[in-house]
Design an enzyme around this catalytic site. Structure first.
Site, PDB file in Angstrom:
ATOM      1  N   GLU A  24       0.731  -1.086  -0.034  1.00 38.84           N
ATOM      2  CA  GLU A  24      -0.020   0.065   0.016  1.00 38.84           C
ATOM      3  C   GLU A  24       0.800   1.096   0.046  1.00 38.84           C
ATOM      4  O   GLU A  24       2.059   1.341   0.706  1.00 38.84           O
ATOM      5  CB  GLU A  24      -0.744   0.070   1.024  1.00 38.84           C
ATOM      6  CG  GLU A  24      -1.969  -0.912   1.338  1.00 38.84           C
ATOM      7  CD  GLU A  24      -2.456  -0.986   2.484  1.00 38.84           C
ATOM      8  OE1 GLU A  24      -3.320  -1.832   2.974  1.00 38.84           O
ATOM      9  OE2 GLU A  24      -2.325  -0.121   3.503  1.00 38.84           O
ATOM     10  N   CYS A  61       2.795   8.350   2.071  1.00 40.92           N
ATOM     11  CA  CYS A  61       3.137   7.296   2.937  1.00 40.92           C
ATOM     12  C   CYS A  61       3.508   5.881   2.455  1.00 40.92           C
ATOM     13  O   CYS A  61       2.612   5.496   1.639  1.00 40.92           O
ATOM     14  CB  CYS A  61       1.860   7.099   3.942  1.00 40.92           C
ATOM     15  SG  CYS A  61       2.057   5.934   5.171  1.00 40.92           S
ATOM     16  N   CYS A 112       4.174  -7.671   7.863  1.00 46.20           N
ATOM     17  CA  CYS A 112       5.005  -7.224   8.837  1.00 46.20           C
ATOM     18  C   CYS A 112       5.012  -8.289  10.123  1.00 46.20           C
ATOM     19  O   CYS A 112       4.484  -9.228  10.349  1.00 46.20           O
ATOM     20  CB  CYS A 112       4.476  -6.038   9.810  1.00 46.20           C
ATOM     21  SG  CYS A 112       5.481  -5.087  11.062  1.00 46.20           S
ATOM     22  N   CYS A 154       1.728  -6.171  16.264  1.00 51.58           N
ATOM     23  CA  CYS A 154       0.857  -5.200  17.061  1.00 51.58           C
ATOM     24  C   CYS A 154      -0.595  -5.576  16.904  1.00 51.58           C
ATOM     25  O   CYS A 154      -1.237  -5.763  15.904  1.00 51.58           O
ATOM     26  CB  CYS A 154       1.139  -3.480  16.674  1.00 51.58           C
ATOM     27  SG  CYS A 154       2.599  -3.193  16.831  1.00 51.58           S
ATOM     28  N   CYS A 178      -3.202  -3.669  14.341  1.00 50.35           N
ATOM     29  CA  CYS A 178      -2.687  -3.514  13.083  1.00 50.35           C
ATOM     30  C   CYS A 178      -3.054  -4.277  12.153  1.00 50.35           C
ATOM     31  O   CYS A 178      -2.855  -5.584  12.276  1.00 50.35           O
ATOM     32  CB  CYS A 178      -1.084  -3.302  13.240  1.00 50.35           C
ATOM     33  SG  CYS A 178      -0.485  -2.638  11.601  1.00 50.35           S
ATOM     34  N   GLY A 216       4.698  -2.765   7.332  1.00 45.70           N
ATOM     35  CA  GLY A 216       6.003  -3.208   7.513  1.00 45.70           C
ATOM     36  C   GLY A 216       6.779  -2.224   8.745  1.00 45.70           C
ATOM     37  O   GLY A 216       6.106  -1.212   9.025  1.00 45.70           O
ATOM     38  N   GLU A 217       8.015  -2.723   9.173  1.00 44.01           N
ATOM     39  CA  GLU A 217       8.551  -2.012  10.119  1.00 44.01           C
ATOM     40  C   GLU A 217       9.925  -1.801   9.319  1.00 44.01           C
ATOM     41  O   GLU A 217      10.620  -2.526   9.194  1.00 44.01           O
ATOM     42  CB  GLU A 217       8.856  -3.122  11.268  1.00 44.01           C
ATOM     43  CG  GLU A 217       9.882  -2.792  12.434  1.00 44.01           C
ATOM     44  CD  GLU A 217       9.913  -1.295  12.775  1.00 44.01           C
ATOM     45  OE1 GLU A 217       8.938  -0.957  13.073  1.00 44.01           O
ATOM     46  OE2 GLU A 217      11.169  -0.579  12.798  1.00 44.01           O
ATOM     47  N   SER A 234       8.814   5.578  10.988  1.00 43.12           N
ATOM     48  CA  SER A 234       8.215   5.470  12.272  1.00 43.12           C
ATOM     49  C   SER A 234       8.379   3.927  12.629  1.00 43.12           C
ATOM     50  O   SER A 234       8.292   3.003  11.782  1.00 43.12           O
ATOM     51  CB  SER A 234       6.810   5.457  11.514  1.00 43.12           C
ATOM     52  OG  SER A 234       6.097   5.089  12.950  1.00 43.12           O
ATOM     53  N   SER A 292       6.446   4.403  17.875  1.00 33.09           N
ATOM     54  CA  SER A 292       5.110   4.184  18.349  1.00 33.09           C
ATOM     55  C   SER A 292       5.288   3.633  19.777  1.00 33.09           C
ATOM     56  O   SER A 292       5.393   2.502  19.851  1.00 33.09           O
ATOM     57  CB  SER A 292       4.686   2.955  17.083  1.00 33.09           C
ATOM     58  OG  SER A 292       4.551   3.540  15.921  1.00 33.09           O
ATOM     59  N   LEU A 293       4.436   4.455  20.469  1.00 32.31           N
ATOM     60  CA  LEU A 293       4.748   3.792  21.785  1.00 32.31           C
ATOM     61  C   LEU A 293       3.395   3.284  22.414  1.00 32.31           C
ATOM     62  O   LEU A 293       3.486   2.247  22.865  1.00 32.31           O
ATOM     63  CB  LEU A 293       4.891   5.240  22.714  1.00 32.31           C
ATOM     64  CG  LEU A 293       5.759   5.437  24.071  1.00 32.31           C
ATOM     65  CD1 LEU A 293       6.992   4.419  23.799  1.00 32.31           C
ATOM     66  CD2 LEU A 293       6.013   6.582  24.458  1.00 32.31           C
ATOM     67  N   HIS A 294       2.270   3.937  22.363  1.00 31.45           N
ATOM     68  CA  HIS A 294       0.870   3.331  22.624  1.00 31.45           C
ATOM     69  C   HIS A 294       0.844   3.205  24.058  1.00 31.45           C
ATOM     70  O   HIS A 294      -0.515   2.851  24.351  1.00 31.45           O
ATOM     71  CB  HIS A 294       0.599   2.207  21.629  1.00 31.45           C
ATOM     72  CG  HIS A 294       1.091   2.371  20.258  1.00 31.45           C
ATOM     73  ND1 HIS A 294       0.180   3.487  19.440  1.00 31.45           N
ATOM     74  CD2 HIS A 294       1.459   1.644  19.327  1.00 31.45           C
ATOM     75  CE1 HIS A 294       0.605   3.500  18.435  1.00 31.45           C
ATOM     76  NE2 HIS A 294       1.468   2.321  18.044  1.00 31.45           N
ATOM     77  N   ASN A 319      -8.014   3.477  14.523  1.00 32.77           N
ATOM     78  CA  ASN A 319      -8.847   3.228  13.263  1.00 32.77           C
ATOM     79  C   ASN A 319      -9.299   1.768  13.407  1.00 32.77           C
ATOM     80  O   ASN A 319      -8.232   0.670  13.344  1.00 32.77           O
ATOM     81  CB  ASN A 319      -7.748   3.094  11.801  1.00 32.77           C
ATOM     82  CG  ASN A 319      -8.074   4.004  11.011  1.00 32.77           C
ATOM     83  OD1 ASN A 319      -9.333   4.243  10.840  1.00 32.77           O
ATOM     84  ND2 ASN A 319      -6.954   4.678  10.239  1.00 32.77           N
ATOM     85  N   CYS A 330      -2.788   1.545   8.660  1.00 30.59           N
ATOM     86  CA  CYS A 330      -1.621   0.387   7.964  1.00 30.59           C
ATOM     87  C   CYS A 330      -2.083  -0.684   7.570  1.00 30.59           C
ATOM     88  O   CYS A 330      -2.689  -1.650   8.371  1.00 30.59           O
ATOM     89  CB  CYS A 330      -0.650   0.311   9.365  1.00 30.59           C
ATOM     90  SG  CYS A 330       0.647  -0.622   8.964  1.00 30.59           S
TER      91      CYS A 330
HETATM   92  N1  SAH Z   1       5.944  -0.363  12.098  1.00 33.53           N
HETATM   93  C1  SAH Z   1       6.241   0.976  12.073  1.00 33.53           C
HETATM   94  C2  SAH Z   1       5.519   1.567  11.072  1.00 33.53           C
HETATM   95  C3  SAH Z   1       4.223   1.044  10.449  1.00 33.53           C
HETATM   96  S1  SAH Z   1       2.463   1.433  11.305  1.00 33.53           S
HETATM   97  C4  SAH Z   1       5.601   1.309  13.464  1.00 33.53           C
HETATM   98  O1  SAH Z   1       4.967   0.534  14.211  1.00 33.53           O
HETATM   99  O2  SAH Z   1       5.746   2.728  13.685  1.00 33.53           O
HETATM  100  C5  SAH Z   1       2.365   3.299  11.365  1.00 33.53           C
HETATM  101  C6  SAH Z   1       1.607   3.678  12.412  1.00 33.53           C
HETATM  102  O3  SAH Z   1       0.020   3.270  12.232  1.00 33.53           O
HETATM  103  C7  SAH Z   1       2.178   3.243  13.660  1.00 33.53           C
HETATM  104  O4  SAH Z   1       2.103   4.005  14.667  1.00 33.53           O
HETATM  105  C8  SAH Z   1       1.059   2.046  13.959  1.00 33.53           C
HETATM  106  O5  SAH Z   1       0.978   1.597  15.602  1.00 33.53           O
HETATM  107  C9  SAH Z   1      -0.009   2.997  13.653  1.00 33.53           C
HETATM  108  N2  SAH Z   1      -1.560   1.986  13.416  1.00 33.53           N
HETATM  109  C10 SAH Z   1      -1.419   0.577  13.044  1.00 33.53           C
HETATM  110  N3  SAH Z   1      -2.458   0.368  12.764  1.00 33.53           N
HETATM  111  C11 SAH Z   1      -3.248   1.231  13.359  1.00 33.53           C
HETATM  112  C12 SAH Z   1      -4.849   1.451  13.699  1.00 33.53           C
HETATM  113  N4  SAH Z   1      -5.561   0.418  13.359  1.00 33.53           N
HETATM  114  N5  SAH Z   1      -5.073   2.618  14.111  1.00 33.53           N
HETATM  115  C13 SAH Z   1      -4.329   3.717  14.436  1.00 33.53           C
HETATM  116  N6  SAH Z   1      -2.864   3.643  14.074  1.00 33.53           N
HETATM  117  C14 SAH Z   1      -2.514   2.585  13.767  1.00 33.53           C
END
Ligand code: SAH
Length: 355
Positions: free
Chosen positions: A95, A108, A115, A119, A122, A166-167, A198, A221-223, A297, A340
């Site tokens: 994508e 983007c 990946c 997470c 994701c 991906g990462e 990221s 990406s902390l969360h 999302n 993502c």
């Molecule tokens: N692997 C990398 C980059 C890809 S994802 C990373 O983890 O940062 C890019 C961002 O989108 C990350 O912050 C990820 O946590 C976030 N993301 C993934 N799925 C999501 C979702 N369903 N809602 C909101 N953010 C999401």
């Protein structure tokens, strides 16, 4: 001369110079080649009219120019986000999203097919890792986005985020090579400060970025702000624990003299409480940072829901009390599954349903 043809989009200026050297042509042609490819969209050496004919025929043998195919494309109802599912030479799909925001367009792009990070919220994680992207495949996504923009009469693309599938730090070499190609002065000439990478928090990669003084922006990406909560959302936190991650971020910020962006997907009732905001404020104390708060999302196979606007604002206000700047990001393209991996997963599902 090279035995196997190389992919045009994976060649930096220095690689082109080497190829030119090896077939006895002056290096100055490298810049011309880059101009043809990235500014004029001409990929066949044969059409590069001001290169000597003998060089053009040598280049025809030395390089290939695979094109990405557009498998599907969707536009958000607000018209600001366009998402492409792009097919690679082996049939894999990734994508790429083009976002318009005020005067600025940002692409983007993906760094892997699928990946491995897992997470829980994701969509890409649900595919697992299919394969790494090559530098050329990463570059081609940007070329595609830029082409789409200029076709619409818009100025050239300036901003790129590696926040697609991906990462990026799990594909470090290809990602950094792609960035160096995107920044070639005779090519797209992007500025590293307009590129953001990221990461889920791959500590060795963060240290390497700092040690190599890579000038791209870093987003982490902390969360969650405790190890226990984070490990539930981001399973790789078990391998790269929060305290070590924050230490790596401090090392990076010191060495690079830069702030770090922290991504926080706000999930209702999971990581959006006042207490969690306070813990985050304490965790980031003294670390130059900016927090991006992104209401989740929603995706299939995960029952989390996005935080309300009010809770997001409350979270933001608490961060402000800790002197931590933050932005509540609009969920752009939510109606086109621009999170993502969401489009790719949707397409896979359709393929399965069609069987
Ligand atoms: N692997 C990398 C980059 C890809 S994802 C990373 O983890 O940062 C890019 C961002 O989108 C990350 O912050 C990820 O946590 C976030 N993301 C993934 N799925 C999501 C979702 N369903 N809602 C909101 N953010 C999401």
């Amino acid at each position: 001369m090279l035995d196997v043809p190389r992919s045009l989009y994976s060649l930096a200026g220095s690689d082109l110079e080497q190829i030119l050297d090896s077939c006895g042509f002056p290096r100055v042609h490298a810049a011309r080649l880059l101009k043809y490819v990235y500014r004029e969209g001409i990929c066949s050496p044969w059409d590069m009219r001001d290169l000597p004919a003998t060089l053009r025929s040598r280049l025809e043998d030395a390089i290939t120019a695979d094109e990405l195919t557009v498998c599907s494309e969707v536009q958000s109802s607000d018209g600001f986000t366009r998402k492409y599912l792009l097919g690679l030479a082996d049939g894999c799909r990734v994508e790429t999203v083009l976002m318009h925001f005020r005067e600025r367009a940002t692409a983007c792009v993906s760094s892997q097919v699928g990946c491995a990070m897992g997470c829980v919220f994701c969509a890409t994680a649900q595919m697992g890792l299919v394969r790494q992207l090559t530098a050329g495949e990463i570059v081609q996504q940007v070329v595609h986005a830029n082409h789409e923009l200029t076709e619409q009469g818009q100025p050239q693309l300036r901003n790129v985020v590696l926040m697609g599938m991906g990462e990026p730090l799990h594909n470090y070499d290809a990602v950094m090579k792609a960035i160096s190609i995107l920044c070639e002065p005779a090519g797209l000439a992007l500025a590293p400060r307009h590129i953001t990478l990221s990461t889920v928090g791959v500590i060795p990669g963060i240290i390497r970025l700092a040690d190599e003084r890579q000038l791209v922006n870093l987003a982490v990406s902390l969360h969650a702000a405790t190890q226990e909560e984070r490990a539930k959302l981001v399973p790789v936190a078990r391998a790269w624990p929060l305290d070590e991650l924050i230490a790596a971020c401090r090392h990076y910020a010191d060495k690079m003299e830069r702030r770090i962006f922290f991504e926080w997907a706000l999930i209702d009732g999971q990581n959006d409480s006042a207490e969690q905001a306070t813990t985050l404020g304490q965790l980031l104390h003294g670390l130059p940072s900016h927090v991006n708060l992104i209401p989740l999302n929603p995706i299939a196979n995960y029952d989390g829901t996005p935080t309300s606007r009010d809770s997001a604002k409350r979270f933001q206000a608490i961060l402000a009390k800790h002197d931590i700047p933050s932005t509540i990001r609009q969920r752009r393209g939510i109606d086109i599954a621009a999170g993502c991996g969401q489009l790719a997963v949707k397409n896979e599902a359709r393929k399965w349903l069609a069987r």
